[in-house]
Scaffold this active site. Structure first.
Site, short mmCIF file in Angstrom:
data_model
loop_
_atom_site.label_atom_id
_atom_site.label_comp_id
_atom_site.label_asym_id
_atom_site.label_seq_id
_atom_site.Cartn_x
_atom_site.Cartn_y
_atom_site.Cartn_z
N GLN A 128 0.84 -1.20 0.00
CA GLN A 128 0.00 0.00 0.00
C GLN A 128 0.88 1.25 0.00
O GLN A 128 1.56 1.52 0.99
CB GLN A 128 -0.88 -0.02 1.26
CG GLN A 128 -1.76 1.18 1.43
CD GLN A 128 -2.51 1.13 2.76
OE1 GLN A 128 -2.01 0.58 3.73
NE2 GLN A 128 -3.69 1.70 2.80
N GLY A 129 0.87 1.99 -1.07
CA GLY A 129 1.72 3.17 -1.17
C GLY A 129 0.95 4.45 -0.95
O GLY A 129 0.62 5.17 -1.89
N TYR A 130 0.64 4.74 0.29
CA TYR A 130 -0.06 5.97 0.64
C TYR A 130 0.92 6.97 1.26
O TYR A 130 1.14 8.04 0.75
CB TYR A 130 -1.17 5.70 1.66
CG TYR A 130 -2.44 5.10 1.12
CD1 TYR A 130 -2.51 4.48 -0.11
CD2 TYR A 130 -3.61 5.18 1.88
CE1 TYR A 130 -3.69 3.93 -0.58
CE2 TYR A 130 -4.81 4.64 1.41
CZ TYR A 130 -4.85 4.02 0.19
OH TYR A 130 -6.02 3.48 -0.25
N SER A 131 1.49 6.57 2.44
CA SER A 131 2.28 7.52 3.24
C SER A 131 3.53 7.97 2.51
O SER A 131 4.14 7.22 1.76
CB SER A 131 2.69 6.88 4.56
OG SER A 131 1.57 6.38 5.23
N SER A 163 4.62 -1.26 3.98
CA SER A 163 4.76 -2.62 4.51
C SER A 163 4.94 -3.60 3.35
O SER A 163 4.20 -3.54 2.36
CB SER A 163 3.53 -3.04 5.31
OG SER A 163 3.37 -2.19 6.41
N GLU A 246 -9.07 -1.47 5.72
CA GLU A 246 -7.89 -1.63 6.57
C GLU A 246 -8.28 -1.54 8.04
O GLU A 246 -7.84 -2.33 8.87
CB GLU A 246 -6.86 -0.54 6.24
CG GLU A 246 -5.61 -0.63 7.13
CD GLU A 246 -4.48 0.30 6.67
OE1 GLU A 246 -4.73 1.17 5.82
OE2 GLU A 246 -3.37 0.13 7.19
C1 LIG Z 1 3.61 -0.86 11.27
C2 LIG Z 1 3.23 0.17 10.28
C3 LIG Z 1 2.91 -0.21 9.01
C4 LIG Z 1 2.57 0.76 8.05
N1 LIG Z 1 2.28 0.35 6.80
C5 LIG Z 1 1.97 1.27 5.85
C6 LIG Z 1 1.76 0.88 4.51
O1 LIG Z 1 1.83 -0.30 4.18
N2 LIG Z 1 1.47 1.81 3.60
C7 LIG Z 1 1.37 3.13 3.93
O2 LIG Z 1 1.05 3.93 3.07
N3 LIG Z 1 1.58 3.55 5.21
C8 LIG Z 1 1.90 2.65 6.17
N4 LIG Z 1 2.14 3.05 7.46
C9 LIG Z 1 2.14 4.48 7.74
C10 LIG Z 1 1.00 4.96 8.62
O3 LIG Z 1 -0.20 5.03 7.91
C11 LIG Z 1 1.43 6.32 9.15
O4 LIG Z 1 2.56 6.12 9.98
C12 LIG Z 1 0.35 7.00 9.95
O5 LIG Z 1 -0.72 7.37 9.14
C13 LIG Z 1 0.89 8.24 10.67
O6 LIG Z 1 1.61 9.09 9.83
P1 LIG Z 1 3.08 9.59 10.23
O7 LIG Z 1 3.89 8.38 10.49
O8 LIG Z 1 3.54 10.50 9.18
O9 LIG Z 1 2.90 10.33 11.58
P2 LIG Z 1 2.41 11.84 11.77
O10 LIG Z 1 1.22 12.07 10.93
O11 LIG Z 1 3.54 12.76 11.62
O12 LIG Z 1 1.98 11.77 13.27
C14 LIG Z 1 2.87 11.91 14.37
C15 LIG Z 1 2.05 12.12 15.63
O13 LIG Z 1 1.27 13.31 15.48
C16 LIG Z 1 -0.10 13.03 15.66
N5 LIG Z 1 -0.92 13.85 14.77
C17 LIG Z 1 -0.73 14.13 13.46
N6 LIG Z 1 -1.74 14.85 12.98
C18 LIG Z 1 -2.60 15.05 14.00
C19 LIG Z 1 -3.84 15.71 14.14
N7 LIG Z 1 -4.45 16.33 13.13
N8 LIG Z 1 -4.41 15.70 15.33
C20 LIG Z 1 -3.82 15.07 16.38
N9 LIG Z 1 -2.67 14.43 16.32
C21 LIG Z 1 -2.06 14.43 15.14
C22 LIG Z 1 -0.24 11.56 15.33
O14 LIG Z 1 -1.35 10.99 15.94
C23 LIG Z 1 1.06 10.99 15.88
O15 LIG Z 1 0.93 10.77 17.24
C24 LIG Z 1 2.52 2.12 8.41
C25 LIG Z 1 2.83 2.52 9.71
C26 LIG Z 1 3.19 1.54 10.65
C27 LIG Z 1 3.54 1.99 12.02
#
Ligand SMILES: Cc1cc2nc3c(=O)[nH]c(=O)nc-3n(C[C@H](O)[C@H](O)[C@H](O)COP(=O)(O)OP(=O)(O)OC[C@H]3O[C@@H](n4cnc5c(N)ncnc54)[C@H](O)[C@@H]3O)c2cc1C
Lengths: 400, 368
Positions: A128-131, A163, A246
């Site tokens: 899944q290529g979102y982030s 992932s 998901e």
């Molecule tokens: C094990 C694992 C597997 C993953 N697999 C995939 C994958 O296959 N494909 C993919 O695309 N992504 C994947 N991800 C990414 C995941 O979707 C993101 O890590 C997640 O959406 C958070 O984004 P970030 O890491 O940029 O954190 P950030 O968005 O920077 O968040 C950091 C902190 O700030 C808080 N925060 C941010 N914005 C707000 C807000 N508006 N209000 C309150 N708090 C806020 C968050 O809750 C968090 O505590 C994976 C992540 C993990 C941990």
């Protein structure tokens, strides 16, 4: 209120139990949950499940499914019986669990015919290529771009935390294809073969010690525009279909119950000064609290299922499962570690290591799930805004 | 497979909540419960006419013949409006014990009068699960001796059901010689609690015949626990609703406070605790009705877990209100206190966790 199942459902359950009992030796021992290529054993097992209609049961035959009329109760029974028996329910991961339902809802006929069958059979694995580095919770700010070149898209950008990308054949990705757009406007949902020229995967070691996720660099990657799902530039809604699936993966009550059962077994067996963990009141209190929570989420799942069956909207009740279930899984692992006490810290195959380190790794894995697919904080925003109608977070303006 | 409320059940709940919204605003609930002694006669008459008193009593005895789930749905509305009423003992616990252990004659004599609301029974059974201040009630050559604490709805009762030891359940007249009832004043005034002293009291009758009434006492207590859990969910509904509505209006720093994430997340956490708790009390009631084998364990878990969710929601909803939440005038504390008291009636969380452990065969002491 009636928790019994009708005769047809009971017959279905009986046949399924019988099937599992007879064939369990053929099932693969581990269930590559995080995706990746299926083993030979898994491919054969999946083939058998598909033939019998115990996988992809209600997916039309022409797309490689079993073609049964969709039946929520049967779907629940399948989940329950496989979890209860501890036998693999076949191929899982982002392809089967997220992409297939998304394609069935939004894909073109050609896409369905081409991708659904091989994915169901375990021949095609997905990531899944979102982030992106700059776009996590704020997914709509994503930058990866796609520009038209005749019938192709040329994709440039970087994905992260992807992932199983190092094991996947394909990626479903969000790409900004429309020039000068911002936020959720102008994003397309694109299917990218991982062996395309310009795709570079750098595994990132995670805290559990395994390489579960990756950075994916996309440099002038050429993808045919026929690989766009739905309308070009309108991928945001489609991305949400995938996210919905998901988030459903995390709330499975049979998984909660299975973990609780292992926790109880552990606590009945671990002893300190000759006293079982389960007989130590401080630990037992915590167990009882978690047991009540598991029961509560199980009842909650039955309620949500009933809403589904009746075609009623569950309202705010439908928005709390991911938040609560991931936390609960994490808390169960945390209690397991405390019940093992000092021996619970042994890992990496050490002498006296407990349960091959699974509880340590679960404890970490569930922090991952608390973050992935929309963090706990984002879930709370959703509950408050959509469920309780509190004011929305300020959002940057959408451009057009 | 259907785990949801039926149209009839929704109608039942609507009937009660519309009546309560119109007729029992918080000012009236407070006025009744703060009087000494509280007089619930008029209100109970209305609730009885709506069917509260006979909800569990079979139609042949003049009741509605409904299930504990239905009774719990009514309790939820009573908790939501913090209604002072003898519903717990008179409409649920007493009828349950008659249905479990009453002879045909006893049922015939008492159930119609309970169903109509003419007779209200109080219940004294605390000592079967928790002994404090040396309280206990025992039967000695046909006479009751000892004392009972936290007797429910006993002050204005026409008859009392008294548990002696773990298997005797006796019907006692409140006017019997040697019986002294005195009120215990709880932090929550919407429910009446008493101490009853038995100084050689002759019971009017006993339930259960020669086999005793041990299992009827257990069922009666479990039914009461489900009702308390449902009430707490109702009280939490009211508190969360007030918190959300206050957070949507009150402005600070030029914005409504509900736009601050700290406040928003408090509300989200309340909802996330409350909704699964609601599903849990439905199931606990259903397990009781169907006599599922796991019903005692389920009920112990439900009462405990909902008590925990309850105190979390009660304090968080209060916090969302800031200073005004701490005032008497805002009335929030009426729900806060009801939730706090429900938590401890018919078994505090620690008592019920101990019970849940025993039911699963786990030892109950931690010394080696
Ligand atoms: C094990 C694992 C597997 C993953 N697999 C995939 C994958 O296959 N494909 C993919 O695309 N992504 C994947 N991800 C990414 C995941 O979707 C993101 O890590 C997640 O959406 C958070 O984004 P970030 O890491 O940029 O954190 P950030 O968005 O920077 O968040 C950091 C902190 O700030 C808080 N925060 C941010 N914005 C707000 C807000 N508006 N209000 C309150 N708090 C806020 C968050 O809750 C968090 O505590 C994976 C992540 C993990 C941990």
């Amino acid at each position: 209120m009636d928790l019994t199942y009708d005769a047809d459902s009971e017959r279905f359950r009986g046949e399924l139990r019988d099937f599992i009992l007879r064939h369990r030796d053929l099932a693969p021992k581990s269930q590559g949950v995080m995706g990746g290529r299926a083993t030979r054993e898994m491919l054969d097992w999946q083939k058998l499940l598909l033939e019998r209609g115990y996988a992809a049961r209600s997916i039309p035959r022409k797309y490689g499914g079993h073609g049964a009329t969709p039946n929520l109760i049967e779907a629940i029974i399948l989940g329950e019986e496989f979890a209860r028996s501890g036998v693999s329910s076949g191929v899982s991961g982002p392809g089967v669990d997220m992409l297939v339902p998304t394609l069935l809802e939004h894909g073109s006929e050609e896409q369905k015919l081409r991708f659904v069958g091989p994915t169901l059979r375990g021949e095609l694995s997905w990531c899944q290529g979102y982030s992106e580095p700059g776009s996590g919770s704020d997914l709509a700010s994503l930058q990866t771009s796609g520009t038209s070149d005749g019938s192709d898209l040329i994709v440039n950008g970087q994905k992260v935390w992807t992932s199983s990308a190092h094991l996947a054949d394909m990626m479903f990705a969000l790409v900004r294809t429309e020039a000068n757009t911002k936020r959720h406007v102008g994003i397309s949902y694109v299917l990218i073969p991982m062996d395309s020229a310009g795709v570079e995967v750098h595994p990132l070691r995670t805290m559990t010690g395994a390489s579960e996720f990756n950075q994916v660099y996309l440099s002038d990657v050429r993808v045919p525009q026929t690989n766009i799902v739905g309308q070009r530039g309108e991928g945001w809604q489609i991305a949400h279909t995938t996210l919905k699936h998901e988030r459903q993966v995390a709330g499975n009550p049979t998984e909660l119950e299975a973990t609780l059962r292992s926790l109880i077994t552990l606590m009945e067996n671990e002893t300190r000064n000759g006293v079982r963990a389960i007989d130590q009141s401080a630990l037992r209190e915590r167990l009882l609290d978690l047991q009540a929570r598991v029961l509560s989420l199980k009842c909650h799942a039955m309620r949500l299922l009933t809403c589904d069956l009746r075609g009623e909207s569950p309202g705010v009740a439908g928005l709390v499962v991911k938040l609560q279930a991931c936390e609960l899984m994490h808390q169960m692992a945390a209690l397991a570690l405390d019940a093992m006490g000092d021996l619970g810290i042994l890992y990496h195959g050490s002498k006296y290591e407990r349960a091959e380190g699974t509880w340590q790794s679960e404890y970490m894995t569930w922090i991952g799930f608390i973050i992935a697919g929309g963090t706990a904080q984002i879930q709370k925003n959703i509950i408050a805004e959509r469920g309780l109608r509190l004011p929305r977070e300020p959002r940057p303006e959408a451009g057009g | 497979m259907d785990f949801g409320l039926s149209d009839e059940q929704r109608l039942l709940q609507n009937t009660f909540s519309s009546y309560l919204t119109e007729q029992v605003p918080i000012s009236r609930a407070r006025a009744i419960s703060e009087a000494m002694p509280p007089d619930v006669t008029a209100l109970w008459r209305d609730l009885a006419n709506l069917g509260a008193s006979g909800v569990l009593i079979p139609q042949e005895y003049g009741g509605a013949g409904l299930t504990l789930l239905d009774a719990a749905l009514i309790a939820q509305t009573l908790g939501q409006a913090v209604v002072p009423s003898p519903y717990l003992a008179a409409a649920v616990m007493a009828p349950t014990s008659f249905l479990e252990a009453g002879s045909p004659e006893q049922k015939h004599e008492w159930l119609p009068k309970i169903a109509s609301g003419d007779i209200r029974m109080g219940v004294a059974a605390t000592e079967t699960y928790s002994i404090r201040e040396n309280a206990s009630v025992h039967l000695e050559s046909g006479r009751l001796r000892g004392k009972a604490l936290m007797a429910l709805d006993a002050t204005e009762a026409h008859a009392l059901l008294v548990a002696a030891g773990s298997s005797d359940l006796l019907l006692v007249s409140p006017d019997a010689p040697g019986l002294h009832i005195s009120p215990l004043i709880a932090v929550d005034r919407t429910r009446t609690l008493s101490e009853i002293v038995f100084d050689g009291v002759k019971p009017a009758d006993s339930l259960g015949g020669p086999r005793g009434a041990g299992s009827a006492i257990e069922r009666m207590l479990d039914a009461g626990r489900v009702i308390l859990a449902a009430e707490t969910v109702g009280a939490c509904d009211a508190m969360l609703e007030q918190a959300v509505s206050y957070a949507s209006q009150r402005r600070q720093f030029g914005r409504v406070i509900g736009s601050f994430q700290a406040v928003k997340h408090m509300c989200a956490e309340m909802a996330a605790e409350l909704e699964p708790a609601r599903s849990l009390f439905w199931y606990a009631a259903h397990a009781f009705d169907e006599r599922l084998t796991d019903s005692p364990l389920t009920i112990a878990h439900a009462k405990t877990h909902i008590s925990e969710a309850g105190v979390f929601i009660a304090r968080t909803a209060t916090e969302v209100h800031g200073g005004v939440g701490f005032t008497d005038e805002q009335n929030l504390h009426i729900w806060f206190k009801r939730i706090g008291v429900n938590r401890h009636l018919l078994g505090s969380p620690d008592v019920l966790r101990e019970r849940a452990a025993k039911l699963q065969g786990w030892a109950t002491c931690s010394t080696p």
